[in-house]
Design an enzyme around this catalytic site. Structure first.
Site, PDB file in Angstrom:
ATOM      1  N   GLY A 189       0.783  -1.234   0.000  1.00 52.71           N
ATOM      2  CA  GLY A 189       0.000   0.000   0.000  1.00 52.71           C
ATOM      3  C   GLY A 189       0.816   1.287   0.000  1.00 52.71           C
ATOM      4  O   GLY A 189       0.485   2.244  -0.687  1.00 52.71           O
ATOM      5  N   ASP A 220      -3.940   2.437  11.181  1.00 53.96           N
ATOM      6  CA  ASP A 220      -5.269   2.111  11.681  1.00 53.96           C
ATOM      7  C   ASP A 220      -5.140   1.801  13.179  1.00 53.96           C
ATOM      8  O   ASP A 220      -5.021   2.727  13.972  1.00 53.96           O
ATOM      9  CB  ASP A 220      -5.756   0.914  10.839  1.00 53.96           C
ATOM     10  CG  ASP A 220      -7.193   0.513  11.104  1.00 53.96           C
ATOM     11  OD1 ASP A 220      -8.021   1.402  11.323  1.00 53.96           O
ATOM     12  OD2 ASP A 220      -7.491  -0.698  11.087  1.00 53.96           O
ATOM     13  N   PHE A 252     -13.904   2.469   5.732  1.00 52.25           N
ATOM     14  CA  PHE A 252     -12.954   1.708   4.936  1.00 52.25           C
ATOM     15  C   PHE A 252     -12.636   2.517   3.684  1.00 52.25           C
ATOM     16  O   PHE A 252     -13.536   3.036   3.025  1.00 52.25           O
ATOM     17  CB  PHE A 252     -13.532   0.333   4.574  1.00 52.25           C
ATOM     18  CG  PHE A 252     -12.499  -0.551   3.938  1.00 52.25           C
ATOM     19  CD1 PHE A 252     -11.546  -1.190   4.710  1.00 52.25           C
ATOM     20  CD2 PHE A 252     -12.449  -0.712   2.559  1.00 52.25           C
ATOM     21  CE1 PHE A 252     -10.554  -1.974   4.128  1.00 52.25           C
ATOM     22  CE2 PHE A 252     -11.475  -1.495   1.968  1.00 52.25           C
ATOM     23  CZ  PHE A 252     -10.525  -2.128   2.747  1.00 52.25           C
ATOM     24  N   ARG A 310      -5.957  -0.303  -5.971  1.00 44.03           N
ATOM     25  CA  ARG A 310      -4.760   0.435  -5.566  1.00 44.03           C
ATOM     26  C   ARG A 310      -4.456   1.544  -6.571  1.00 44.03           C
ATOM     27  O   ARG A 310      -3.835   2.542  -6.236  1.00 44.03           O
ATOM     28  CB  ARG A 310      -3.546  -0.508  -5.506  1.00 44.03           C
ATOM     29  CG  ARG A 310      -3.622  -1.567  -4.415  1.00 44.03           C
ATOM     30  CD  ARG A 310      -2.276  -2.244  -4.265  1.00 44.03           C
ATOM     31  NE  ARG A 310      -2.347  -3.493  -3.524  1.00 44.03           N
ATOM     32  CZ  ARG A 310      -2.314  -3.575  -2.194  1.00 44.03           C
ATOM     33  NH1 ARG A 310      -2.233  -2.479  -1.473  1.00 44.03           N
ATOM     34  NH2 ARG A 310      -2.370  -4.746  -1.598  1.00 44.03           N
TER      35      ARG A 310
HETATM   36  P1  IMP Z   1      -2.902  -1.506  11.564  1.00 44.89           P
HETATM   37  O1  IMP Z   1      -2.553  -0.059  11.789  1.00 44.89           O
HETATM   38  O2  IMP Z   1      -1.915  -2.462  12.165  1.00 44.89           O
HETATM   39  O3  IMP Z   1      -4.299  -1.798  12.046  1.00 44.89           O
HETATM   40  O4  IMP Z   1      -2.906  -1.886  10.046  1.00 44.89           O
HETATM   41  C1  IMP Z   1      -2.679  -0.974   9.070  1.00 44.89           C
HETATM   42  C2  IMP Z   1      -2.776  -1.649   7.718  1.00 44.89           C
HETATM   43  O5  IMP Z   1      -4.100  -2.148   7.507  1.00 44.89           O
HETATM   44  C3  IMP Z   1      -2.526  -0.635   6.615  1.00 44.89           C
HETATM   45  O6  IMP Z   1      -1.173  -0.600   6.250  1.00 44.89           O
HETATM   46  C4  IMP Z   1      -3.425  -1.140   5.530  1.00 44.89           C
HETATM   47  O7  IMP Z   1      -2.735  -2.103   4.738  1.00 44.89           O
HETATM   48  C5  IMP Z   1      -4.553  -1.836   6.220  1.00 44.89           C
HETATM   49  N1  IMP Z   1      -5.746  -0.952   6.317  1.00 44.89           N
HETATM   50  C6  IMP Z   1      -6.228  -0.358   7.428  1.00 44.89           C
HETATM   51  N2  IMP Z   1      -7.324   0.376   7.160  1.00 44.89           N
HETATM   52  C7  IMP Z   1      -7.552   0.231   5.832  1.00 44.89           C
HETATM   53  C8  IMP Z   1      -8.558   0.767   4.937  1.00 44.89           C
HETATM   54  O8  IMP Z   1      -9.478   1.523   5.297  1.00 44.89           O
HETATM   55  N3  IMP Z   1      -8.442   0.395   3.633  1.00 44.89           N
HETATM   56  C9  IMP Z   1      -7.453  -0.428   3.174  1.00 44.89           C
HETATM   57  N4  IMP Z   1      -6.503  -0.938   3.976  1.00 44.89           N
HETATM   58  C10 IMP Z   1      -6.547  -0.615   5.301  1.00 44.89           C
HETATM   59 MG    MG Z   2      -0.633  -1.774   4.272  1.00 48.45          MG
END
Ligand code: IMP
Ligand code: MG
Length: 210
Positions: free
Chosen positions: A42, A101, A150, A163
């Site tokens: 991403g 996130d 999302f 993407r």
């Molecule tokens: P976290 O902060 O460990 O929960 O995970 C972050 C990762 O989750 C990001 O790098 C994204 O790959 C994925 N992610 C979290 N929210 C979204 C979203 O709204 N759309 C797409 N991918 C997301």
């Molecule tokens: Mg990611």
């Protein structure tokens, strides 16, 4: 645009914000040569645009990780599928992420990187879904505060799709997209830049394209 998804951050807003972030990073790291690390996949779209707004001799490197289940279930622990090519010892590191996130993945990664003794380590995230944060994290450079929806586009995927959308879209109807993951494919044409969805030009003979 559609009841399923709508533009949350348009390409022009994204471009302007990245220009500002690049200017700030350029000022903060004057005289230094930071290494920008992107977590595949991403963050790679954001990284590609960001480095072109930084007027310093930066290096780039990539890491690929795989999660044990969801971020929360794994408490952020990940398996490093592809490690960095370069040694980050004594380097100024900036971790570039598309979205933070829960913060679990990134805080785990930072622990891993800190064990390699970089000179400094900071985070640059395009989107900050701060209301969902579980692991406390300092995001030094932040593009936008992101509501708890999302999002797809500009590097962010839904089941590996979207993407390559130039804008960031909020998905209002996640169940509809889950039922049909290709539901937003028509947006590739609708959101294309002016004049890009033209029929093939007359100079390209039939059967001799691509
Ligand atoms: P976290 O902060 O460990 O929960 O995970 C972050 C990762 O989750 C990001 O790098 C994204 O790959 C994925 N992610 C979290 N929210 C979204 C979203 O709204 N759309 C797409 N991918 C997301
Ligand atoms: Mg990611």
């Amino acid at each position: 645009m559609s009841e399923v998804a709508s533009v949350l951050f348009g390409r022009e807003d994204i471009r302007r914000r990245i220009e500002e972030l690049g200017r700030t990073i350029t000022g903060d790291y004057e005289g230094r040569a930071p290494v920008l690390i992107s977590v595949l996949k991403g963050g790679s779209v954001f990284l590609a645009d960001l480095i072109r707004e930084i007027r310093l001799p930066v290096a780039v490197d990539y890491m690929s990780i795989s999660r044990y289940g969801g971020a929360a279930e794994s408490m952020g622990r990940v398996r490093i599928v592809k490690d960095l090519d370069e040694d980050v010892g004594d380097r100024d590191v900036i971790v570039v992420e598309d979205i933070v996130d829960t913060g679990l993945t990134l805080s785990y990664l930072i622990t891993v990187l800190e064990s390699r003794h970089p000179a400094s380590i900071e985070v640059c995230a395009l989107l900050d879904k701060s209301v969902r944060r579980i692991a406390p994290l300092t995001i030094r450079y932040r593009g936008f505060e992101c509501p708890d929806v999302f999002v797809v586009g500009y590097g962010l995927d839904f089941q590996e799709r979207y993407r390559n959308l130039p804008d960031i879209l909020a998905v209002q109807d996640v169940p509809a997209l889950t039922a049909d993951p290709d539901l937003l494919v028509p947006l590739f044409v609708e959101t294309a830049p002016e004049g890009s969805a033209q029929p093939p030009s007359e100079s390209a003979p039939e059967g001799n394209r691509g």
